[in-house]
Design an enzyme around this catalytic site. Structure first.
Site, PDB file in Angstrom:
ATOM      1  N   CYS A 195       0.897  -1.223  -0.007  1.00 28.97           N
ATOM      2  CA  CYS A 195       0.093   0.300   0.549  1.00 28.97           C
ATOM      3  C   CYS A 195       1.050   1.669  -0.170  1.00 28.97           C
ATOM      4  O   CYS A 195       0.756   1.885  -0.881  1.00 28.97           O
ATOM      5  CB  CYS A 195      -0.774  -0.195   1.393  1.00 28.97           C
TER       6      CYS A 195
HETATM    7  N1  LIG Z   1      -4.331  -4.070   5.143  1.00 29.57           N
HETATM    8  C1  LIG Z   1      -3.434  -3.656   4.343  1.00 29.57           C
HETATM    9  O1  LIG Z   1      -3.499  -2.084   4.085  1.00 29.57           O
HETATM   10  C2  LIG Z   1      -2.585  -4.320   2.954  1.00 29.57           C
HETATM   11  C3  LIG Z   1      -2.744  -3.367   1.876  1.00 29.57           C
HETATM   12  C4  LIG Z   1      -1.384  -4.173   0.968  1.00 29.57           C
HETATM   13  C5  LIG Z   1      -1.138  -5.556   1.295  1.00 29.57           C
HETATM   14  N2  LIG Z   1      -1.109  -6.450   2.391  1.00 29.57           N
HETATM   15  C6  LIG Z   1      -0.798  -7.615   2.734  1.00 29.57           C
HETATM   16  O2  LIG Z   1      -1.689  -7.988   2.576  1.00 29.57           O
HETATM   17  C7  LIG Z   1      -2.039  -9.487   3.298  1.00 29.57           C
HETATM   18  C8  LIG Z   1      -3.413  -9.744   3.880  1.00 29.57           C
HETATM   19  O3  LIG Z   1      -3.194  -8.722   5.050  1.00 29.57           O
HETATM   20  P1  LIG Z   1      -4.117  -8.810   5.677  1.00 29.57           P
HETATM   21  O4  LIG Z   1      -3.870  -7.274   5.960  1.00 29.57           O
HETATM   22  O5  LIG Z   1      -5.094  -8.415   5.095  1.00 29.57           O
HETATM   23  O6  LIG Z   1      -4.100  -9.502   7.185  1.00 29.57           O
HETATM   24  P2  LIG Z   1      -5.349 -10.086   7.939  1.00 29.57           P
HETATM   25  O7  LIG Z   1      -6.044  -8.716   7.835  1.00 29.57           O
HETATM   26  O8  LIG Z   1      -4.246 -10.498   9.174  1.00 29.57           O
HETATM   27  O9  LIG Z   1      -6.159 -11.379   6.865  1.00 29.57           O
HETATM   28  C9  LIG Z   1      -4.813 -12.134   7.247  1.00 29.57           C
HETATM   29  C10 LIG Z   1      -5.716 -13.494   6.336  1.00 29.57           C
HETATM   30  O10 LIG Z   1      -4.844 -14.842   6.479  1.00 29.57           O
HETATM   31  C11 LIG Z   1      -5.525 -15.907   7.331  1.00 29.57           C
HETATM   32  N3  LIG Z   1      -3.452 -16.484   7.685  1.00 29.57           N
HETATM   33  C12 LIG Z   1      -3.045 -16.021   8.252  1.00 29.57           C
HETATM   34  N4  LIG Z   1      -2.448 -16.725   9.145  1.00 29.57           N
HETATM   35  C13 LIG Z   1      -2.546 -18.070   7.874  1.00 29.57           C
HETATM   36  C14 LIG Z   1      -1.704 -19.467   7.912  1.00 29.57           C
HETATM   37  N5  LIG Z   1      -1.170 -19.584   8.467  1.00 29.57           N
HETATM   38  N6  LIG Z   1      -2.698 -20.447   7.365  1.00 29.57           N
HETATM   39  C15 LIG Z   1      -3.228 -20.239   6.752  1.00 29.57           C
HETATM   40  N7  LIG Z   1      -4.040 -18.085   6.197  1.00 29.57           N
HETATM   41  C16 LIG Z   1      -3.808 -17.788   7.275  1.00 29.57           C
HETATM   42  C17 LIG Z   1      -6.512 -15.245   8.022  1.00 29.57           C
HETATM   43  O11 LIG Z   1      -7.080 -16.346   8.787  1.00 29.57           O
HETATM   44  P3  LIG Z   1      -7.181 -17.584   9.477  1.00 29.57           P
HETATM   45  O12 LIG Z   1      -6.288 -16.746  10.967  1.00 29.57           O
HETATM   46  O13 LIG Z   1      -8.616 -17.424   9.796  1.00 29.57           O
HETATM   47  O14 LIG Z   1      -6.366 -18.214   8.654  1.00 29.57           O
HETATM   48  C18 LIG Z   1      -6.436 -14.259   7.772  1.00 29.57           C
HETATM   49  O15 LIG Z   1      -7.733 -14.263   6.502  1.00 29.57           O
HETATM   50  C19 LIG Z   1      -0.336  -9.416   4.267  1.00 29.57           C
HETATM   51  O16 LIG Z   1       0.327 -10.058   3.657  1.00 29.57           O
HETATM   52  C20 LIG Z   1      -0.422  -7.858   4.167  1.00 29.57           C
HETATM   53  O17 LIG Z   1       0.892  -7.256   4.111  1.00 29.57           O
HETATM   54  C21 LIG Z   1      -2.265  -5.653   3.202  1.00 29.57           C
END
Ligand SMILES: NC(=O)c1ccc[n+]([C@@H]2O[C@H](COP(=O)([O-])OP(=O)(O)OC[C@H]3O[C@@H](n4cnc5c(N)ncnc54)[C@H](OP(=O)(O)O)[C@@H]3O)[C@@H](O)[C@H]2O)c1
Length: 365
Positions: free
Chosen positions: A168
């Site tokens: 982002c």
């Molecule tokens: N948030 C932002 O603004 C943003 C922007 C750009 C990029 N990103 C990137 O996008 C990715 C996701 O970010 P997010 O903010 O959406 O994260 P988040 O809200 O913490 O969600 C993470 C997701 O991954 C699952 N998960 C976590 N550990 C896991 C594992 N070991 N095996 C399988 N599933 C797992 C979680 O569900 P369960 O724990 O229920 O399995 C959840 O659905 C990250 O790499 C982040 O750096 C985020």
């Protein structure tokens, strides 16, 4: 299930592509669910979450309950073999490190992968180790991955099997800066970026620093002076400038749910006496017009308007504006973006559209 199904929801004569989201219960996963449920050429066939397995999408996200698919589709534990049968394109919305563990077998099974994590954004495994503090889980794939910034890599995305969707903060910094560096209008060695981000940037996981009482009514810098996103920002700026670029980047956490506002302080390639400020201003204007005049998701503001996160939150648009400061001889460029849409899931869907040959704006306007 076949990887492609015909559906009346798709434009006449086109097939819908089956898609899955791994990590669909997180913030970027939820946004992907929203976009893909309503996408005219995508059919959401699987959503995974270990904690929400067994629940329907509508139970976990009641705001989607009016969509019939959301009432029928259930979260499942991630199962690689099943995912590979259920979807042609798999979106990974997982923490870095975990995403690569999914990408490798899914690619081997013939899926196309759009990864929202940092796992495949860098070209160098050594830089990944330096910034992410562990060995890269699949270094052989780094050369295969395409950096999924459509405005910069549209042609490469078209033929990709692995798209690394940008971060982002990088999106908010690269889109304003790349055209200026390519045109040689600013000094590559003198870039300062200050960014303000909403709390959803930290993900949905529970962590003390991001509890309401810790963030609300307060603003703080973090990740100083070496935030992880510097690795991909400097990689892409270096490619654009044709020489190594190191920048000063300071992110700040602000008490809003979504949105990033970035202010860039840039030095013109040639120092500006006041009389040349107007000519430089015209060059910057021409540069942005050439780069973004035809881009659907970059809005270069005119007149007195300045970027404002409220104008981009919930959209896939990055707003930018610039001013030449005749007093200091610097160029200020400001951008606003929704960290979860253009900064993550919207940009990933934009790449999906390019990958599949759909109109780039499909499902995003
Ligand atoms: N948030 C932002 O603004 C943003 C922007 C750009 C990029 N990103 C990137 O996008 C990715 C996701 O970010 P997010 O903010 O959406 O994260 P988040 O809200 O913490 O969600 C993470 C997701 O991954 C699952 N998960 C976590 N550990 C896991 C594992 N070991 N095996 C399988 N599933 C797992 C979680 O569900 P369960 O724990 O229920 O399995 C959840 O659905 C990250 O790499 C982040 O750096 C985020």
């Amino acid at each position: 299930m076949s990887p492609i199904t015909q559906s009346t929801g798709a434009p006449a004569g086109t097939a819908q592509v089956n898609v899955a989201i791994v990590g669909a219960s997180g913030y970027s996963g939820e946004e992907l669910v929203r976009l893909l449920l309503h996408h005219p050429s995508a059919r959401l066939t699987a959503v995974t979450s270990r904690q929400q397995a067994g629940q329907t999408v509508a139970q976990v996200f009641p705001r989607f309950a009016s969509h019939s698919l959301a009432r029928g589709l259930r979260f499942s534990e991630p199962n690689l073999e099943l995912l590979a049968r259920q979807a042609r394109v798999v979106f990974l919305a997982l923490p870095h490190g975990v995403a690569a563990e999914f990408a490798v077998p899914l690619l081997q099974a013939g899926c196309q992968v759009i990864d929202l994590s940092a796992d495949f954004r860098l070209r160098s495994a050594a830089v990944y180790r330096e910034f992410y503090a562990h060995e890269h889980p699949a270094p052989d794939l780094l050369a295969k991955a395409v950096y999924g910034l459509p405005e910069a890599y549209r042609d490469a995305i078209r033929g990709a099997s692995l798209v690394a969707s940008p971060g982002c903060y990088p999106t908010s910094i690269l889109l304003p800066t790349l055209p200026l560096l390519r045109a040689g209008l600013v000094q590559p060695g003198r870039i300062i970026a200050n960014s303000l981000s909403g709390v959803s940037g930290a993900g949905r996981k529970a962590e003390l620093d991001y509890l309401f009482v810790e963030c609300n009514e307060s603003v703080r810098p973090y990740g100083v002076p070496k935030h992880r996103h510097l690795s991909e920002i400097e990689q892409e700026l270096t490619l654009a400038a044709g020489r190594p670029v190191v920048i000063q980047f300071t992110p700040h956490l602000i008490p809003v749910n979504r949105g990033i506002l970035t202010t860039l302080c840039l030095e013109p390639a040639h120092p500006l006496p006041g009389t040349e400020a107007a000519a430089f201003s015209e060059q910057v204007d021409a540069c942005y017009r050439a780069a973004y005049g035809a881009e659907p998701f970059v809005r270069v503001l005119e007149g007195k308007a300045l970027p404002d996160t409220k104008n981009v939150v919930g959209t896939n648009v990055l707003e930018l504006a610039w001013r030449v400061d005749a007093r200091t001889g610097r160029l200020l460029v400001m951008s606003a973006v929704d960290n979860i849409v253009k900064g993550a899931s919207g940009q990933a869907v934009q790449a999906f559209n390019i990958l599949c040959g759909f109109p780039e704006t499909a499902g995003l306007l």
